[in-house]
Design an enzyme around this catalytic site. Structure first.
Site, short mmCIF file in Angstrom:
data_model
loop_
_atom_site.label_atom_id
_atom_site.label_comp_id
_atom_site.label_asym_id
_atom_site.label_seq_id
_atom_site.Cartn_x
_atom_site.Cartn_y
_atom_site.Cartn_z
N TYR A 1 0.93 -1.25 0.16
CA TYR A 1 -0.02 -0.13 -0.02
C TYR A 1 0.71 1.19 0.00
O TYR A 1 0.58 2.19 -0.74
CB TYR A 1 -0.91 -0.14 1.30
CG TYR A 1 -1.80 1.06 1.59
CD1 TYR A 1 -3.20 1.30 0.83
CD2 TYR A 1 -1.35 2.51 1.76
CE1 TYR A 1 -3.92 2.17 0.77
CE2 TYR A 1 -2.44 3.61 1.86
CZ TYR A 1 -3.54 3.41 1.35
OH TYR A 1 -4.40 4.54 1.33
N LYS B 1 -24.99 4.31 21.43
CA LYS B 1 -24.93 5.75 21.18
C LYS B 1 -23.42 6.01 21.43
O LYS B 1 -22.95 6.01 22.44
CB LYS B 1 -25.68 6.28 22.23
CG LYS B 1 -25.75 7.71 22.05
CD LYS B 1 -26.94 8.44 22.96
CE LYS B 1 -26.89 10.17 23.09
NZ LYS B 1 -25.54 10.61 23.11
N GLU C 1 -21.46 9.91 13.52
CA GLU C 1 -20.64 10.40 14.86
C GLU C 1 -19.07 10.30 14.70
O GLU C 1 -18.67 9.30 14.13
CB GLU C 1 -21.15 9.55 16.10
CG GLU C 1 -20.63 10.37 17.45
CD GLU C 1 -21.96 11.26 17.86
OE1 GLU C 1 -21.66 11.95 18.80
OE2 GLU C 1 -22.98 11.26 17.00
N CYS D 1 -39.18 36.04 41.30
CA CYS D 1 -38.99 37.34 41.57
C CYS D 1 -40.20 38.25 40.28
O CYS D 1 -39.50 37.93 39.13
CB CYS D 1 -37.61 38.12 41.63
SG CYS D 1 -37.72 39.90 41.34
#
Length: 654
Positions: free
Chosen positions: A34, A111, A166, A416
């Protein structure tokens, strides 16, 4: 063989070898072979740069110094997922699905704890890679993603497709990176997710190539050509994408939970970090039927693993006022290491939470990070409580302005209600200038607090009257920063109006809701005159938001503020595609087959401009199918259901 043909041959051969190595995990040649071919290609490209191909593997290692990252507007909404943290919460979601879909089937996937990204291919070539951002606008990180070796620069088919996935840093590479940083005297990354995010934001692409990021792809963002999520993942593998092999088909809650238990056991053995399991309805037509909320799909959920816990002691409690007047208690604690970061403060939420857990100063407590982000007190260790500890004193007056605090019947928060409370005004100014709102770079909390304290600003419209001279009166603000802030303020005048609407801080109106509102009404003035009934007609927006919006714009203060902002030259128009009443208003339309004149994204934009909701799959709820050449199963299904069919030319004629 001429040089161009040789470069083509080497490129295709090396890409095939890379696919075998990274995707199939079945290398057919030795590394040395390669490397020999790779160096031959490098030499030929250096001598003949005009012949370098877009899918050349040399793009993965060559260095480019980027000027920065430009914004990228996604043609499809990229929703985030809803979270659940227990079997009981997951069962509630599953039961909700079952009420809408008879006998649903699910796909359970790991996940991955990394950074979400989208890859855009045209004619099979990688053209753009972008971060998710806010789901509408991300950042173009194409050059960096090209340096991730398992991302194909050219697909096995010459198609147009948008995929989501991802990017992550394998644990082995994370350990190596942190060791190098320690030797260099740099701060180690807290976790692989932070390292992956930091790497993809590097301006030097050589650094990205060196760190060894990897990816898993899991969703087609463009209209899918398959019928199920399982088929989508199998198709991704055929195209050359890296797909996580750890997944399971499930028919019920018990089978879903079996996979979650298996994932929990596998978690520490995997070569990468995971933080939960994603459960999706498998059938894409059923996904379409379930649809979306403002923020997330109804057809998918993320089960998050229980958070890591740590023991510490509560030293004191601060009460702070937010922009809506809510007074929030925060515990100051003995610093402790939690999920690889030091934590010294944790939210106590509200008075009900304090009373329910009986939290007292001096208590030993277990803290955790919700979603691995926000520190929270989970449990009081009563067996370690010293004698004589008194309960927390709950304030009756605002810690900022001294006004009486109100505890409304339908709320758990102390509030408040003084509209002139300085803390609320300060927080509203900070919110207005924040990244997700008007994005006024340089105008952070410290600068805004000084401007407010010096009475240089009293409301958000005053920001547009600021001068460089005003800013130079502030501590640590020099000429360069002052010019930057004034320039950013001027630039914010041109923002699309949904940014302004979100920046106004109307209760219940987040970024997604703001976008939906402006898509419908096109202009902030038009929205300010809308009725509750008109707003409630927008899909995914309910009566609560409609009431909040109408109530806000009916106040004298809002009317005055709009006039001031308009006079300051702030844009009130929505700059995206507007969903006005069109010929296809309210219709669900599916695109299928190959389009010869329009790109698929252009066809989608045209349909949406005509008021259509563009879907990825054919169902009984589909109103129209636009069929290009070689349309397959979707066209057949539409014909069987008696759905109206258009050609591409029919769409062009509009």
């Amino acid at each position: 063989m001429n040089i161009e043909s040789k470069i083509k041959e080497l490129t295709e051969k090396l890409n095939q070898y890379a696919y075998e190595y990274y995707t199939l995990d079945e290398p057919s040649v030795e590394d040395s072979e390669y490397d020999r071919l790779y160096q031959e290609l490098v030499k030929l490209e250096a001598e003949n740069p005009q012949l370098t191909r877009a899918d050349s593997p040399t793009h993965r290692t060559g260095g480019v110094i980027l000027d920065g990252f430009v914004k990228f507007r996604h043609p499809y909404n990229l929703y985030s997922l809803g979270d659940v943290f227990s079997r009981e919460e997951l069962a509630v979601w599953e039961e909700r699905v079952r009420k809408e879909i008879a006998n649903p089937e699910y796909i359970c996937e790991l996940k991955i704890d990394g950074l979400s990204l989208s890859l855009y291919y045209e004619n099979g070539l990688l053209m753009t890679a972008a971060t998710r951002g806010d789901g509408t606008t991300g950042e173009n990180i194409t050059e960096n993603v090209k340096r991730i070796k398992d991302v194909p620069l050219k697909l096995k088919e010459a198609i147009d497709i948008v995929v989501r996935g991802e990017a992550y840093l394998p644990r082995k590479n994370f350990a190596k990176l942190n060791k190098e940083r320690e030797l260099e005297g740099a701060t180690p990354f807290a976790n692989p997710r932070n390292a992956a995010a930091g790497t993809l934001r590097q301006l030097d692409t050589k650094i990205v190539a060196k760190r060894g990021l990897a990816t898993f792809l899991y969703q087609e963002a463009s209209p899918a050509t398959n019928d199920t999520q399982e088929e989508v993942l199998e198709y991704f593998e055929e195209l050359g994408f890296q797909v996580n092999p750890e997944r399971k088909f499930a028919r019920n809650m018990d089978e879903i939970w079996e996979f979650i238990e298996e994932a929990t056991r596998l978690r520490d053995e995997l070569p990468y970090d995971i933080d939960g399991v994603v459960v999706k309805v498998n059938n894409l037509a059923e996904q379409e039927e379930l649809g979306f909320t403002v923020k997330a799909p109804r057809w998918a959920i993320a089960y998050k693993f229980p958070a890591e816990q740590a023991e510490t002691e509560i030293l004191s409690v601060d009460w702070t006022v937010g922009r809506t007047g809510v007074v929030t208690p925060t515990a100051n604690m003995t610093p402790v290491l939690l999920a690889q970061t030091t934590v010294a403060r944790a939210t106590l939420h509200n008075v009900d939470y304090i009373e329910e857990k009986d939290i007292r100063i001096g208590d030993h407590v277990l803290i955790y990070k919700a979603g691995d982000i926000i520190p929270k007190v989970g449990k009081v260790l009563l067996d370690k409580r010293p004698e004589g500890l008194e309960g927390l004193e709950i304030p009756t007056k605002c810690p900022e302005c001294g006004s009486e605090l109100i505890h409304f019947e339908d709320e758990v928060a102390l509030r408040c209600v003084n509209p002139l409370c300085p803390a609320q005004i300060r927080e509203k100014l900070i919110h207005f200038a924040s990244r997700d709102a008007m994005n006024i770079v340089g105008l952070g909390p410290s600068v805004i607090s000084q401007l407010f304290d010096k009475k240089l600003v009293a409301d958000v419209a005053d920001l547009y009257q600021l001068t460089i001279e005003d800013l130079l009166t502030l501590d640590k603000v020099k000429e360069t920063l002052a010019q930057k802030i004034v320039s950013a303020i001027a630039q914010s005048r041109e923002n699309s109006a949904e940014k302004l609407l979100f920046g106004l801080g109307i209760r219940h109106v987040g970024g997604k809701a703001a976008k939906l509102l402006l898509e419908r009404f096109a202009n902030l003035r038009a929205l300010s005159k809308a009725t509750e009934e008109e707003i409630s007609e927008i899909p995914s927006l309910g009566g609560v938001i409609a009431t909040a919006v109408v109530s806000y714009f009916e106040t004298d203060g809002a009317k005055i503020l709009l006039d001031e902002l308009e006079n300051a030259g702030v844009n009130f128009d929505y700059l995206g595609a507007v969903n006005i009443e069109g010929i296809l208003s309210g219709k669900t339309v599916v695109l299928t087959g190959k389009l010869t004149t329009l790109k698929r994204s252009e066809a989608k934009e045209k349909l949406e401009a005509l008021g259509a909701n563009v879907s990825g799959s054919v169902s009984k709820k589909t109103d129209l199918v636009v069929a290009g050449e070689e349309a397959g199963s979707k066209l057949t299904k539409a014909q069987d259901l008696g759905i109206e069919i258009w050609s591409e030319q029919d769409l062009l004629d509009l």
